[in-house]
Write an enzyme that holds these catalytic residues in place. Sequence first.
Site, PDB file in Angstrom:
ATOM      1  N   GLY A 146     -65.694   6.502  -3.279  1.00 51.97           N
ATOM      2  CA  GLY A 146     -64.883   5.369  -2.864  1.00 51.97           C
ATOM      3  C   GLY A 146     -65.080   4.229  -3.841  1.00 51.97           C
ATOM      4  O   GLY A 146     -65.422   4.427  -5.013  1.00 51.97           O
ATOM      5  N   ILE A 148     -67.439   2.022  -4.012  1.00 51.53           N
ATOM      6  CA  ILE A 148     -68.813   1.917  -4.527  1.00 51.53           C
ATOM      7  C   ILE A 148     -69.067   3.007  -5.561  1.00 51.53           C
ATOM      8  O   ILE A 148     -69.671   2.752  -6.614  1.00 51.53           O
ATOM      9  CB  ILE A 148     -69.825   1.976  -3.367  1.00 51.53           C
ATOM     10  N   ARG A 169     -64.419  13.405   0.116  1.00 52.23           N
ATOM     11  CA  ARG A 169     -64.007  14.239   1.248  1.00 52.23           C
ATOM     12  C   ARG A 169     -62.843  15.149   0.871  1.00 52.23           C
ATOM     13  O   ARG A 169     -62.792  16.313   1.245  1.00 52.23           O
ATOM     14  CB  ARG A 169     -63.620  13.342   2.430  1.00 52.23           C
ATOM     15  N   ARG A 228     -76.491   6.293   3.301  1.00 48.71           N
ATOM     16  CA  ARG A 228     -77.174   6.061   4.567  1.00 48.71           C
ATOM     17  C   ARG A 228     -78.289   7.095   4.698  1.00 48.71           C
ATOM     18  O   ARG A 228     -78.150   8.235   4.228  1.00 48.71           O
ATOM     19  CB  ARG A 228     -76.207   6.184   5.749  1.00 48.71           C
ATOM     20  N   HIS A 275     -83.670  -0.694   1.505  1.00 49.34           N
ATOM     21  CA  HIS A 275     -82.260  -0.952   1.858  1.00 49.34           C
ATOM     22  C   HIS A 275     -81.828  -2.322   1.340  1.00 49.34           C
ATOM     23  O   HIS A 275     -81.422  -3.204   2.096  1.00 49.34           O
ATOM     24  CB  HIS A 275     -82.040  -0.850   3.366  1.00 49.34           C
TER      25      HIS A 275
END
Length: 316
Positions: A146, A148, A169, A228, A275
């Site tokens: 995407g 990023i 995807r 994540r 993070h």
Amino acid sequence: MTADVWLPIPPKDVEGLPDELTYRFWDGGETFPADPADCSFYVVPYMKPSGVGVRPLARMTSVQVVQTLSAGIDHVEPGLGDLPPGVRLCNARGVHEASTAELTLTLILASLRGIPDFVRAQDRGEWLSGFRPALADKNVLIVGYGSIGEAIEDRLTPFELARVARVARSGRTTARGPVQPLTELPALLPEADVVILSTPLTETTRGLVDAEFLKRMKDGALLVNVARGPVVDSKALLTALESGRITAALDVTDPEPLPPGHPLWQAPGLLISPHVGGPTSAFLPRAKRLLVDQLHRFVNREPLRNVILTTGAKGA
């Protein structure tokens, strides 16, 4: 137009907000700033513990827009079922690309060139010389292409890579080259020297990096996760690291925060950052610009940016 807007940034600190709206400052505290039922536009507090941002959603019976200040929306998804139909959920595309891409490059270079070892040696007063891997001439695989992922490739371009492969995807063609679908991962992994994870957390990507994924990575490859934590199976990664076959750099972990005593802290060949892909000096200016633009669009009934889904819509 009269409507309550909940902001996690003090309204006085955001120049250019439309005058037609009533602003309430709420950054996740125990006490709500007003009746959630009167909120029309809710900006979710940023970088708060799990569950904080969804706490008022069930009472927001008049809300029309839920705006995150993160690229991911997984932290608000548990509360979407409590919202009325027709609520637009928007993410923060455009806010975090620069910072996250910077950190990705930092983690890659620090891991390959052995910066953590140099810091430890400096603490001991030891001159630790020797050859280290370079990023030049490496094959890099970006999983999650995407905005990023694109920003990461922007910063990789000057480093004289042998090849960049891209996976998302679904497959598509870009100006830089093809983006392969996720189904092509098994064939691409054995060729990659560096594997970068920048994919959203979805049911498809949860646990994507499992024992089989890691087994397909080539010997000596580096895994970098700025996506994540749950995209990676922590136990499988720990096993792979302890074997010495691969190395890794994680900005996100599962669990998160990583508790004291967790075996990943002591895993060989692992660099951990807490993070910090998004929270930098670049965050606030970009977040404020996004909010001002979105709220003017909201007041003027113009299409909003970054709409991820609408509650009650088919497939939402």
